[in-house]
Scaffold this active site. Structure first.
Site, PDB file in Angstrom:
ATOM      1  N   ASP A   3     -12.336   6.902   3.644  1.00  0.00           N
ATOM      2  CA  ASP A   3     -11.144   6.646   4.456  1.00  0.00           C
ATOM      3  C   ASP A   3     -10.737   5.174   4.424  1.00  0.00           C
ATOM      4  OD1 ASP A   3      -9.024   7.258   6.084  1.00  0.00           O
ATOM      5  OD2 ASP A   3     -10.206   7.413   7.936  1.00  0.00           O
ATOM      6  N   ARG A  56      -7.754  -0.599   0.870  1.00  0.00           N
ATOM      7  CA  ARG A  56      -8.281  -1.767   0.167  1.00  0.00           C
ATOM      8  C   ARG A  56      -8.659  -1.430  -1.264  1.00  0.00           C
ATOM      9  NH1 ARG A  56     -12.777  -2.261   4.762  1.00  0.00           N
ATOM     10  NH2 ARG A  56     -11.113  -1.166   5.836  1.00  0.00           N
ATOM     11  N   LYS A  58     -10.470  12.524   8.286  1.00  0.00           N
ATOM     12  CA  LYS A  58     -10.041  12.069   9.612  1.00  0.00           C
ATOM     13  C   LYS A  58     -10.063  13.234  10.596  1.00  0.00           C
ATOM     14  CE  LYS A  58      -6.844   8.389   8.180  1.00  0.00           C
ATOM     15  NZ  LYS A  58      -7.527   7.294   8.909  1.00  0.00           N
ATOM     16  N   GLU A  93      -9.540   3.560   2.082  1.00  0.00           N
ATOM     17  CA  GLU A  93      -8.978   3.672   0.729  1.00  0.00           C
ATOM     18  C   GLU A  93      -7.899   2.637   0.437  1.00  0.00           C
ATOM     19  OE1 GLU A  93      -7.762   5.202   3.236  1.00  0.00           O
ATOM     20  OE2 GLU A  93      -5.621   4.873   2.916  1.00  0.00           O
ATOM     21  N   LYS A 152       0.850  -1.200   0.000  1.00  0.00           N
ATOM     22  CA  LYS A 152       0.000   0.000   0.000  1.00  0.00           C
ATOM     23  C   LYS A 152       0.885   1.250   0.000  1.00  0.00           C
ATOM     24  CE  LYS A 152      -3.352   2.531   2.952  1.00  0.00           C
ATOM     25  NZ  LYS A 152      -4.200   2.481   4.171  1.00  0.00           N
ATOM     26  N   ASP A 200      -2.724  10.052   3.866  1.00  0.00           N
ATOM     27  CA  ASP A 200      -4.117   9.650   3.999  1.00  0.00           C
ATOM     28  C   ASP A 200      -4.853  10.611   4.920  1.00  0.00           C
ATOM     29  OD1 ASP A 200      -6.545   8.402   4.185  1.00  0.00           O
ATOM     30  OD2 ASP A 200      -5.832   6.710   5.407  1.00  0.00           O
TER      31      ASP A 200
END
Ligand code: BES
Ligand code: MN
Ligand code: ZN
Length: 507
Positions: free
Chosen positions: A360, A364, A290, A362, A278, A283
């Site tokens: 969030d 996967r 978040k 993301e 990943k 993020d």
């Protein structure tokens, strides 16, 4: 700048009598319960009882990590002897070994630039002397690692401490190739881990998707790997609608990176182990933003990608006879007018559609397309590595990496590699029963399960839908790839686990 090819520390073995050693410091061990190790007894005898005298004075009780430096001892060529407290021999484990190596380096004195460790006799139950050699290198390199390339003062000064050269030797009874091999393994793994740590620690405005791609190209150039980097247009052409949905809110262009290391015999790139990392370079959560506190830590969301690069570096340095393909979907997850919205439905490369209920989740979404892509190499095993869920941190803290696999044999291999490398992992379930949580009324699946309900497991279950019929494992490193708090920084895990796994696979 630390390029992870640090030669500030050099390691070798010395098969000589302790009294002939001319180093700045000889480190000998002392157990709290069983007393002096053989090297310590010898030093004591040659010096006419210097260690016994220190014990009698109460200066030295063998407490773990205590270091008493004795100078100018008679009968020895060495200018200092560090007597290192090892604690109780009965609970001297992996962590204790690393801790006493670190304490020795700290305790030896700033003037010591060559140190000989009598550390083969610092025996850890169930470990070989080769393990000691490797663990000594890893602990020494970890204790010297700094992330200061973005500090202006360090760059300007011709600084003392960081430019200090250190020669570290392991004292051996006799020439032993296994010890030299242990040192070599330790150095390769440390080099890999330092690459992973450096990339993890670099901020999102430096370590962008293109920066990761440039690192991959550099790695390929230096180590003879094959590299391909796909841009947005090519990623779209491959049909990776799920991956693309994550990058939509960002102005940083995404990159899809493929690296191939060909170490096995034969001309074809056959039966590789696939490592999928990943690579979210930041993020924010996207539209499902978040909370603000500690959001800076989401620069570490590319540690899976960093692990792939670090492991490939170690594998190449060790010249392992195995083929490995590394795949990295890299992009940012940011909110904007063009970002993916909760409720949006995207089509993955596999053809399966996904309802993005939470932007969030993301990781996967980028991994599923990478998992589909990598199957074109007909991999012998696929292992993805991802800072995937906060739920995994809740479950396992920062001690064990979460291991999820639908293949018991592969899970077993990874668990034994984890304990061999002292890079712990704990197996978690991926049973069918959890799949119900991913049902969607409008698409083939949702990208999240029920709130507060086995979030690390449902994330793994989502990935499992993209690797049907494959030998697959998923490592959730959300808790283990970095540490927060005062010692904030990337850990370089699970490079040791994966390198060990590949060493075993390579035979
Ligand atoms: N990168 C995070 C996971 C994470 C959280 C790593 C905390 C390290 C520390 C991931 O993309 C994420 O945000 N996951 C969500 C999933 C949820 C929305 C189902 C999470 O764990 O909260
Ligand atoms: Mn996220
Ligand atoms: Zn994430």
């Amino acid at each position: 700048m630390n390029k992870g090819t640090d030669k500030a520390m050099e390691f070798n073995t010395k098969a000589v009598a302790p009294e002939t050693i001319k180093a700045d410091c000889l480190a000998v061990g002392f157990f709290e319960d069983s007393g002096m190790t053989a090297a310590a007894r010898r030093v004591d005898r040659l010096s006419g009882g210097a260690i016994r005298a220190a014990m009698a004075s109460g200066d030295m009780k063998g407490k773990r990590g205590s270091v008493v430096v004795l100078r100018g001892l008679g009968g020895l060529a060495c200018s200092r002897v560090a007597v290192v407290g090892l604690g109780k021999s009965t609970d001297f484990g992996d962590k204790a070994f690393a801790d006493v190596v670190t304490a020795t380096l700290r305790g030896c004195g700033a003037g010591a630039s060559s140190i000989v460790f009598a550390a083969t006799e610092w025996k850890v139950a169930g470990r070989t002397a080769q393990w000691n050699a490797r663990a000594m290198v890893l602990a020494a390199r970890a204790s010297a690692f700094r992330s200061d390339e973005l500090k202006s003062k360090v760059a300007a000064s011709g600084d003392d401490e960081r430019n200090r050269k250190l020669r570290i030797s392991l004292l051996a009874d006799k020439r032993d190739r296994a010890l030299d091999e242990g040192l070599r393994q330790g150095e390769a793994i440390a080099n890999g881990m330092e690459l992973t740590k450096r990339l993890g620690n670099l901020p999102g405005n430096v370590c962008t998707p293109e920066f990761l791609a440039a690192q991959a190209r550099k790695l390929a150039r230096e180590w003879g790997l094959k590299v391909q980097v796909f841009d947005r247009r090519q990623i779209e052409a491959l049909g990776m609608g799920s991956f693309i949905s994550v990058t939509n809110g960002s102005v940083q262009p995404p990159r899809f990176i493929v690296l191939r290391y060909q170490g096995a015999g034969g001309t074809a790139f056959a039966d590789p182990v696939a490592l999928v990392g990943k690579g979210i370079t930041f993020d924010s959560g996207g539209i499902s933003l978040k909370p603000g506190s500690a959001m800076d830590e989401m620069k570490y969301d590319m540690c899976g990608a960093g692990t792939v690069l670090g492991t490939l570096r170690a594998v190449a340095e060790l010249k392992l006879k195995i083929n490995v393909v590394g795949v990295i979907p890299a992009c940012e997850n940011l909110p904007s007018g063009s970002a993916t919205k909760p409720g949006d439905i995207v089509t993955s490369m596999s053809g399966q559609t996904i309802e993005v209920l939470n932007t969030d989740a993301e990781g996967r979404l980028v991994l599923c397309d990478a998992l589909t892509y990598v199957q074109r190499f007909k991999p012998a095993a696929i292992i993805d590595i991802a800072t995937l869920t906060g739920a995994c941190v809740v479950a396992l803290g920062n001690v064990h990496t979460g291991l999820f696999s639908t293949d018991d044999a592969l899970a077993g291999e990874l668990l034994s590699a984890a304990s061999a490398a002292s890079d712990l992992a704990w197996r978690m379930p991926v049973d069918e029963e959890y799949q119900d949580q991913l049902k969607s009324n409008f698409a083939d699946m949702a990208n999240i399960g029920l709130p507060g309900n086995a979030g690390a497991v449902t994330a793994a279950c989502f990935l499992a839908r993209y690797v049907k019929g494959q030998s697959w494992a998923h490592l959730d490193i959300a808790g283990t790839a970095w540490r927060g708090g005062a010692a904030k920084g990337a850990t370089g895990r699970p490079v040791p686990l994966l390198t060990e796994f590949l060493m075993k696979r390579a035979g």
